[in-house]
Design a protein around this motif. Structure first.
Motif, PDB file in Angstrom:
ATOM      1  N   UNK A 136      42.631 -29.195  46.535  1.00 14.55           N
ATOM      2  CA  UNK A 136      42.642 -30.399  45.721  1.00 14.55           C
ATOM      3  C   UNK A 136      43.281 -30.121  44.359  1.00 14.55           C
ATOM      4  N   UNK A 137      43.757 -31.191  43.733  1.00 14.47           N
ATOM      5  CA  UNK A 137      44.235 -31.143  42.355  1.00 14.47           C
ATOM      6  C   UNK A 137      43.016 -31.117  41.428  1.00 14.47           C
ATOM      7  N   UNK A 138      42.966 -30.125  40.544  1.00 12.75           N
ATOM      8  CA  UNK A 138      41.796 -29.969  39.690  1.00 12.75           C
ATOM      9  C   UNK A 138      41.632 -31.146  38.733  1.00 12.75           C
ATOM     10  N   UNK A 139      42.718 -31.749  38.287  1.00 14.06           N
ATOM     11  CA  UNK A 139      42.638 -32.848  37.314  1.00 14.06           C
ATOM     12  C   UNK A 139      42.315 -34.176  37.974  1.00 14.06           C
ATOM     13  N   UNK A 140      43.032 -34.505  39.043  1.00 16.18           N
ATOM     14  CA  UNK A 140      42.860 -35.828  39.656  1.00 16.18           C
ATOM     15  C   UNK A 140      41.847 -35.840  40.791  1.00 16.18           C
ATOM     16  N   UNK A 141      41.598 -34.670  41.390  1.00 17.50           N
ATOM     17  CA  UNK A 141      40.713 -34.613  42.539  1.00 17.50           C
ATOM     18  C   UNK A 141      41.370 -35.021  43.839  1.00 17.50           C
ATOM     19  N   UNK A 174      50.373 -24.171  55.991  1.00 21.89           N
ATOM     20  CA  UNK A 174      50.494 -25.123  54.889  1.00 21.89           C
ATOM     21  C   UNK A 174      49.478 -26.238  55.067  1.00 21.89           C
ATOM     22  N   UNK A 175      49.106 -26.863  53.967  1.00 28.05           N
ATOM     23  CA  UNK A 175      48.129 -27.951  54.018  1.00 28.05           C
ATOM     24  C   UNK A 175      48.790 -29.246  54.448  1.00 28.05           C
ATOM     25  N   UNK A 176      47.999 -30.138  55.071  1.00 28.47           N
ATOM     26  CA  UNK A 176      48.520 -31.440  55.483  1.00 28.47           C
ATOM     27  C   UNK A 176      48.268 -32.472  54.388  1.00 28.47           C
ATOM     28  N   UNK A 177      48.449 -33.752  54.709  1.00 28.49           N
ATOM     29  CA  UNK A 177      48.316 -34.794  53.694  1.00 28.49           C
ATOM     30  C   UNK A 177      46.880 -35.000  53.235  1.00 28.49           C
ATOM     31  N   UNK A 178      45.925 -34.371  53.894  1.00 28.32           N
ATOM     32  CA  UNK A 178      44.528 -34.398  53.443  1.00 28.32           C
ATOM     33  C   UNK A 178      44.186 -33.166  52.614  1.00 28.32           C
ATOM     34  N   UNK A 179      45.185 -32.286  52.408  1.00 28.26           N
ATOM     35  CA  UNK A 179      44.934 -31.018  51.749  1.00 28.26           C
ATOM     36  C   UNK A 179      44.286 -30.001  52.671  1.00 28.26           C
TER      37      UNK A 179
END
Length: 788
Positions: free
Chosen positions: A30-35, A53-58
């Motif tokens: 996840x993005x630490x700022x936006x979540x 690699x991660x998918x569109x759900x991370x």
């Protein structure tokens, strides 16, 4: 087919029982700022050669790791690296959450876009998934979503005018495709000739991502027959502090004398968020490669937005509204032009996430779409004797709800959806050369209504080297209409159904199975089997004598049509390697029973009422159709320069048996049977090669693409379909990201001013000449962004 599916169920069941292996390691980034989840994060095990690699759900996963402590490196060019030591316990599902902090580069969005295009070559599902990202929309000359999709792997489009290109996926089109907005909102267009398909109701500049799920497999999104097109426009932020974003876009195109503009203001924090958008497009007539002007002008405006708030940390509620209007849109391949259209889209979305270890999330969507469509024949030759104006009102309202629960490595999606489609319309004819100027009113639909209630359940499991999935769906479909009748100037009905015979009630069962076997971390093979059943749509059931098909006939609905079923298999090979790139090859075969098609009615049974047509066809269940073909895609390695993408696809489709009308003196006089005839409007083989090279750390990106389309000689004899010559066109794009606040892109489409037309383009009204594509087009897009 059923024995084949049952055998496959048995095989998958034995796989579930006997599969053994090393610990399963999964996680989310996840993005630490936006979540928000981060897609395309490179996850490496430093002690081994393994990576993913991660998918569109991370989401990411590993299957072949040994128990014990391993060091994992999480890397994305737009974020700071993270290195974690993680202990993997045998016999358990090991899952982690990783948070990355954005770095200060101004080029994050550009780099993410390149990663998206590379990884999107390979579907993360057991069937083929195609994605279009917002960066591709912003930097190209895009007028509508159908035009944007055309040219993607095995996706074509039917052109009838300057815009509103109707998508064709592997030869499936119209209601054979499930088109929806933001995971559930559906639109019933007003025009019987599809001047306003659902894809034309959304400004592509408002789109975050387009997802195309090919085949009858994605049953959780509704009836899935030939595929699902999911157009995503909403993005829920998770900012801790209030942020305000302003985005403005201005685009220009030569040839069309076209311009487009958009402004978006969005913002919010972890409690409240909003997005407001307005835009317009104004395009004139274009010239084809021969210098001939094509009457294709259109004007469109739209505005809307969404407002949401968090009911709790894990719950959100979003109200969304969109208004789209169009006027004076020319369609030279249709009997009429669009004079005015108003579309209103409203939805309310509720989502609860991270509810618990077992019951994970729930999603509910309520929606209403309302389309008013008016068209006339003002610019047609017949308007000097008969002025015709059609006015149609179409509504689609319903809901979709979905819950997710999991047990260890198994995840289930279950839910219910409902849609209620209502349609009514009439055509008013004024006989201007008759002494009394008589006016004649003809119903096109007479308060038609279709209701569909669906229940679905999907299963997904990661089991060491296997990914397994299964879906079932039950649809209860009801349809009715007021009396369908057409009266001529002389007394009496020439066609009539009573209220009882108009009603129909069907229960449809659909199912799909999928399995992916990972031979290595780099190579996997997927097999999908599915049966998707769809009930006839509003036009096929209730249309009252209009020339809406490929051929020159009035078409008549058939309230007693039965559902058609697509039985399909997909085999997909996937390979990814740091040095060789990513590669995917897919083969598919589809057998459709009860295929819906038009059948000619003798003149003593039914006469046409539209001027210039040669007879009447009625929709019937015409037997069996077969579709088969392949798709391949390759993208060069991430570290390789230049970047190269190769796409190629082909579909071959036939009807087992069909009737062809024999014409003498311009009129059909009898029918003859043709076996194994080609289906009409099937795109030919095509391939696209795209090459780009990033300069100055990616700030400057030139790109050239060459699209090669073969001649289409496999055409329908029954429909007297024309062959189409092959063509090759080249396009050039240059994008420059000055900084995070300003981006400019420009280019040339059809560099060599080639005169060509797509096989799927309709003929110009009153001729046997296909509608040609635009000649050379220069374009420029300017994008400004402000963050506060």
């Amino acid at each position: 087919m059923y024995k084949y599916l049952l055998s496959t169920v048995g095989i998958l069941w034995h796989i579930l029982i006997f599969a053994q292996g090393n610990p399963l390691f999964t996680g989310y980034v996840f993005d630490r700022q936006s979540g928000l989840p981060i897609e395309n994060v490179d996850v490496r095990v430093l002690e081994t050669k393994y990576g993913t690699t991660t998918d569109d759900r991370g989401f990411f996963e590993f299957r072949k790791l040994s128990p014990g402590t391993s060091t994992f490196l999480f890397n994305h060019i737009a974020y700071f690296q993270v290195k974690e030591k993680i202990e993997l316990r045998p016999g358990e599902k090991n899952e982690v959450e990783i948070y990355l902090s954005p770095n200060s580069t101004d080029l994050a969005e550009l780099v993410v876009e390149a990663d998206n295009r590379r990884t999107a070559v390979i579907s993360r599902l057991p069937y083929v998934q195609t994605k279009i990202f917002k960066q591709q929309i912003e930097e190209n000359a895009v007028r509508d979503i159908g035009g944007l999709l055309r040219g993607s792997n095995n996706i074509g489009g039917i052109r009838k005018g300057g815009g509103a290109i109707d998508p064709v996926v592997r030869g499936f089109k119209f209601s054979e495709l499930n088109v929806q907005i933001d995971n559930g909102l559906k639109i019933e267009g007003g025009c019987p000739n599809r001047m306003d398909p659902a894809t034309a109701q959304i400004d592509p500049l408002n789109v975050k991502e387009i997802e195309v799920l090919k085949g009858p497999y994605a049953l959780r999104y509704g009836t899935s027959f030939g595929g699902v097109i999911n157009i995503k426009t909403m993005e829920i932020p998770k900012n801790e502090k209030f942020e305000l974003h302003i985005k403005a876009l201005q685009g220009f195109e030569s040839n069309w004398n076209g311009n487009k503009s958009l402004i978006n203001i969005s913002g919010g924090n972890k409690k409240l968020f909003f997005s407001l958008t307005g835009g317009q497009k104004k395009y004139g007539n274009y010239k084809d490669g021969n210098g001939k002007e094509v009457k294709s002008q259109f004007t469109k405006q739209d505005f809307g937005g969404y407002f949401g708030f968090k009911l709790a940390k894990n719950q959100s509620l979003v109200l969304n509204y969109k208004n789209a209007s169009g006027k004076n849109t020319r369609f030279p391949a249709l009997p009429m032009d669009e004079r005015l259209e108003q579309t209103h889209l409203t939805s309310l979305d509720y989502k609860a996430e991270e509810i618990g270890d077992f019951f994970q999330s729930i999603y509910v969507k309520l929606y209403n779409s309302d389309v008013n469509h008016k068209m006339d024949n003002k610019y047609r030759a017949v308007s000097d004797t008969v002025v015709a104006v059609s006015d149609i009102h179409a509504v689609n309202r319903g809901f979709r709800s979905e819950g997710v629960f999991g047990i260890k490595s198994v995840e289930f999606h279950f839910g219910i959806d409902f849609e209620n489609v209502l349609k009514d319309g009439e055509r008013v004819k004024t006989m201007i050369k008759q002494y009394t100027l008589p006016v004649k009113t003809e119903k096109l639909w007479n308060k038609g209504q279709i209701r569909n209630l669906g229940f679905f359940l999907t299963y997904e499991q990661n089991l060491n080297d296997f990914d397994l999935s299964a879906s079932v769906r039950l649809d209860m479909n009801q349809a009715e209409s007021d009396k369908i009748s057409v009266s001529l100037p002389i007394p009496g009905d020439i066609y009539s159904y009573g209220t009882d015979s108009i009603q129909s009630d069907y229960t449809n069962f659909s199912m799909s199975l999928g399995a992916t076997y990972h031979f290595t971390e780099s190579f996997s093979v997927s097999l999908s089997l599915g049966r998707g059943v769809r009930s006839p749509d509003m036009t096929e059931r209730f249309i009252i004598l209009l020339p809406i098909g490929y051929d020159n006939f009035d078409y008549l609905g058939n309230p007693q049509l039965e559902p058609e079923a697509n039985n399909q298999a997909d085999l997909t090979l996937k390979y990814k390697d740091d040095r060789k790139g990513v590669f995917q090859f897919n083969m598919f075969y589809s057998f459709v029973d009860n295929f819906i098609i038009g059948k000619r009615l003798p003149p003593n049974e039914q006469r046409p009422i539209s001027k210039g047509v040669i007879g009447v066809k009625q929709f019937v269940n015409g037997g069996n159709a077969r579709f088969q073909g392949f798709e391949l895609g390759w993208f060069s390695p991430e570290k390789g320069k230049p970047g190269i993408q190769v796409l190629a696809s082909y579909t071959y489709a036939t009807l087992d048996e069909v009737q062809r009308y024999v014409v003498e003196a311009g009129f059909p006089i009898r029918d003859e049977t043709i076996l194994n005839d080609a289906l009409p409007e099937i795109p030919p083989f095509e391939s696209t090669i795209t090459v780009f090279y990033p300069f100055f750390k990616g700030k400057l990106k030139p790109e050239i693409s060459v699209r090669m389309v073969a001649a289409q000689n496999h055409v329908s004899d029954a429909f007297y379909e024309n062959t189409a010559p092959g063509f090759t066109i080249a396009n050039f794009l240059l994008r420059y990201d000055y900084n995070k606040n300003f981006m400019v892109s420009g280019g040339v489409d059809n560099i060599f001013d080639k005169a060509y037309y797509e096989h799927l383009n309709r003929n110009v009204v009153g001729s046997n000449i296909s509608l040609y594509e635009p000649g050379r087009v220069f374009y420029l897009n300017l994008i400004f962004r402000i963050w506060q």
